[in-house]
Design a protein around this motif. Structure first.
Motif, short mmCIF file in Angstrom:
data_model
loop_
_atom_site.label_atom_id
_atom_site.label_comp_id
_atom_site.label_asym_id
_atom_site.label_seq_id
_atom_site.Cartn_x
_atom_site.Cartn_y
_atom_site.Cartn_z
N SER A 123 11.48 -4.15 -17.21
CA SER A 123 11.80 -5.32 -16.94
C SER A 123 10.48 -6.22 -16.78
O SER A 123 10.38 -7.23 -17.16
N ALA A 124 9.29 -5.57 -16.37
CA ALA A 124 8.02 -6.22 -16.17
C ALA A 124 7.10 -5.20 -15.80
O ALA A 124 7.19 -4.03 -15.14
N SER A 125 5.77 -5.55 -15.83
CA SER A 125 4.60 -4.91 -15.35
C SER A 125 3.64 -5.55 -14.91
O SER A 125 3.46 -6.75 -15.43
N LEU A 126 2.94 -4.85 -13.93
CA LEU A 126 1.78 -5.79 -13.24
C LEU A 126 0.33 -4.65 -13.40
O LEU A 126 0.60 -3.66 -13.08
N GLU A 127 -0.58 -5.09 -14.22
CA GLU A 127 -1.75 -3.95 -14.08
C GLU A 127 -2.84 -4.73 -12.79
O GLU A 127 -3.00 -5.93 -12.85
N CYS A 128 -3.32 -3.83 -12.01
CA CYS A 128 -3.93 -4.03 -10.94
C CYS A 128 -5.30 -3.29 -10.65
O CYS A 128 -5.33 -2.24 -11.17
N ILE A 129 -5.93 -4.03 -9.79
CA ILE A 129 -7.12 -3.08 -9.30
C ILE A 129 -7.24 -3.31 -7.76
O ILE A 129 -6.85 -4.39 -7.18
N ARG A 130 -7.45 -2.20 -7.17
CA ARG A 130 -7.06 -1.99 -5.51
C ARG A 130 -8.10 -2.87 -4.89
O ARG A 130 -9.49 -2.71 -5.40
N LEU A 131 -7.86 -3.68 -4.02
CA LEU A 131 -8.84 -4.13 -3.20
C LEU A 131 -8.97 -3.61 -1.94
O LEU A 131 -10.06 -3.61 -1.08
N ALA A 132 -7.92 -2.94 -1.16
CA ALA A 132 -7.76 -2.29 -0.18
C ALA A 132 -6.91 -1.31 0.06
O ALA A 132 -6.01 -1.27 -0.78
N ALA A 133 -7.20 -0.36 0.94
CA ALA A 133 -6.25 0.85 1.25
C ALA A 133 -6.21 1.14 2.85
O ALA A 133 -7.24 1.03 3.26
N TYR A 134 -4.98 0.87 3.48
CA TYR A 134 -4.92 1.08 4.82
C TYR A 134 -4.09 2.18 5.30
O TYR A 134 -2.97 1.90 5.10
N PRO A 135 -4.56 3.44 5.79
CA PRO A 135 -3.76 4.45 6.29
C PRO A 135 -3.11 3.71 7.52
O PRO A 135 -3.52 3.12 8.13
N CYS A 136 -1.77 3.96 7.41
CA CYS A 136 -0.82 3.64 8.49
C CYS A 136 0.38 4.50 8.46
O CYS A 136 1.34 4.53 7.61
N GLY A 137 0.51 5.18 9.78
CA GLY A 137 1.43 6.24 10.03
C GLY A 137 1.14 7.42 8.81
O GLY A 137 0.07 7.78 8.58
N ASP A 138 2.45 7.74 8.23
CA ASP A 138 2.26 8.84 7.28
C ASP A 138 2.23 8.21 5.84
O ASP A 138 2.22 9.26 4.94
N HIS A 139 1.74 7.07 5.63
CA HIS A 139 1.55 6.36 4.49
C HIS A 139 0.12 5.64 4.34
O HIS A 139 -0.35 5.55 5.27
N VAL A 140 -0.04 5.32 3.13
CA VAL A 140 -1.26 4.31 2.93
C VAL A 140 -0.68 3.05 2.16
O VAL A 140 0.13 3.14 1.57
N VAL A 141 -1.27 1.87 2.74
CA VAL A 141 -0.81 0.54 2.23
C VAL A 141 -1.97 0.13 1.23
O VAL A 141 -3.08 -0.01 1.61
N TYR A 142 -1.65 0.03 -0.16
CA TYR A 142 -2.44 0.03 -1.20
C TYR A 142 -2.14 -1.82 -1.40
O TYR A 142 -1.41 -2.22 -1.56
N ILE A 143 -3.52 -2.72 -1.21
CA ILE A 143 -3.42 -3.96 -1.91
C ILE A 143 -4.12 -3.96 -3.07
O ILE A 143 -5.19 -3.58 -3.14
N GLY A 144 -3.40 -4.62 -4.05
CA GLY A 144 -3.86 -4.88 -5.50
C GLY A 144 -3.96 -6.24 -5.78
O GLY A 144 -3.15 -7.04 -5.64
N ARG A 145 -5.05 -6.49 -6.47
CA ARG A 145 -5.20 -7.98 -7.00
C ARG A 145 -4.64 -7.70 -8.77
O ARG A 145 -5.04 -6.77 -9.26
N VAL A 146 -3.80 -8.44 -9.02
CA VAL A 146 -3.20 -8.34 -10.25
C VAL A 146 -3.90 -9.06 -11.77
O VAL A 146 -4.61 -10.09 -11.29
N THR A 147 -4.25 -8.33 -12.45
CA THR A 147 -5.21 -8.68 -13.36
C THR A 147 -4.59 -9.20 -14.81
O THR A 147 -4.95 -9.77 -15.60
N ARG A 148 -3.24 -8.61 -14.85
CA ARG A 148 -2.37 -8.86 -16.17
C ARG A 148 -1.08 -8.43 -15.74
O ARG A 148 -0.81 -7.71 -15.27
N ILE A 149 -0.21 -9.38 -16.30
CA ILE A 149 1.16 -9.27 -16.17
C ILE A 149 1.97 -9.40 -17.42
O ILE A 149 1.53 -9.88 -18.42
N SER A 150 3.16 -8.73 -17.57
CA SER A 150 3.89 -8.78 -18.88
C SER A 150 5.63 -8.76 -18.18
O SER A 150 5.79 -8.26 -17.15
N LYS A 151 6.40 -9.50 -18.80
CA LYS A 151 7.91 -9.57 -18.46
C LYS A 151 8.64 -9.82 -19.92
O LYS A 151 8.35 -10.32 -20.69
#
Length: 171
Positions: A123-151
């Motif tokens: 349906s769509a795609s987002l190409e990203c580069i990670r800005l941050a990673a936050y360990p949180c409980g049993d997961h890690v939360v990744y924040i990504g900056r979107v560099t290219r999209i398609s829909k």
């Protein structure tokens, strides 16, 4: 603001199963997050823990289990893609949710920025580069900056209460 997201002021009065059932009432999109390792081996996993964060700059987030077999690969490569699945890609979602060693064998895809795999016919795609990673409980939360999209015009696949669904307008 607390530095450690696992710090709790009170104990929950519910069990893990009940918590999971409540979370399951929230309708989510279905994505496959992809990347590649230092040897250009492609990796991917099905995730519904995806959300927009900011329009300016364009930021998204997704979460990964610290126990995931691909955790080290996503930790080590700052580039990744979010492939938002189309309504008829349930089998693809299930395939990438499995623990197969070569998930890309026989899967139609092309290379995005930095060689990150982009799945075809989504349906769509987002190409990203990670800005941050936050360990949180049993997961890690990744924040990504979107560099290219398609829909595409393909309707997205959604998931709720343990079932795949097709998203359709109500009016």
């Amino acid at each position: 603001m607390k530095e450690d997201c696992t710090e709790a002021t009170t104990e929950p009065v519910f069990d893990r199963r009940a918590f999971r059932e409540v979370l399951g009432t929230f309708v989510t999109g279905v994505t496959i997050i992809t990347t590649c390792d230092e040897n250009d081996v492609k990796h991917g996993l099905t995730a519904n823990s995806f959300s927009s964060v900011s329009l300016d700059p364009p930021l998204i987030l997704w979460c990964q289990s610290l126990q995931s077999r691909t955790y080290a690969t996503f930790r080590d490569n700052p580039r990744f893609a979010v492939n938002i699945l189309a309504h008829d890609q349930i089998a693809l979602s299930q395939h990438f949710a499995s623990s197969s060693d070569d998930k890309f064998r026989g899967i139609d895809h092309m290379s995005g920025i930095g060689g990150v795999p982009l799945l075809n016919n989504t349906s769509a795609s987002l190409e990203c580069i990670r800005l941050a990673a936050y360990p949180c409980g049993d997961h890690v939360v990744y924040i990504g900056r979107v560099t290219r999209i398609s829909k595409s015009l393909r309707e997205p696949l959604v998931f709720c209460a343990g079932s795949y669904m097709k998203a359709s307008p109500t009016a």
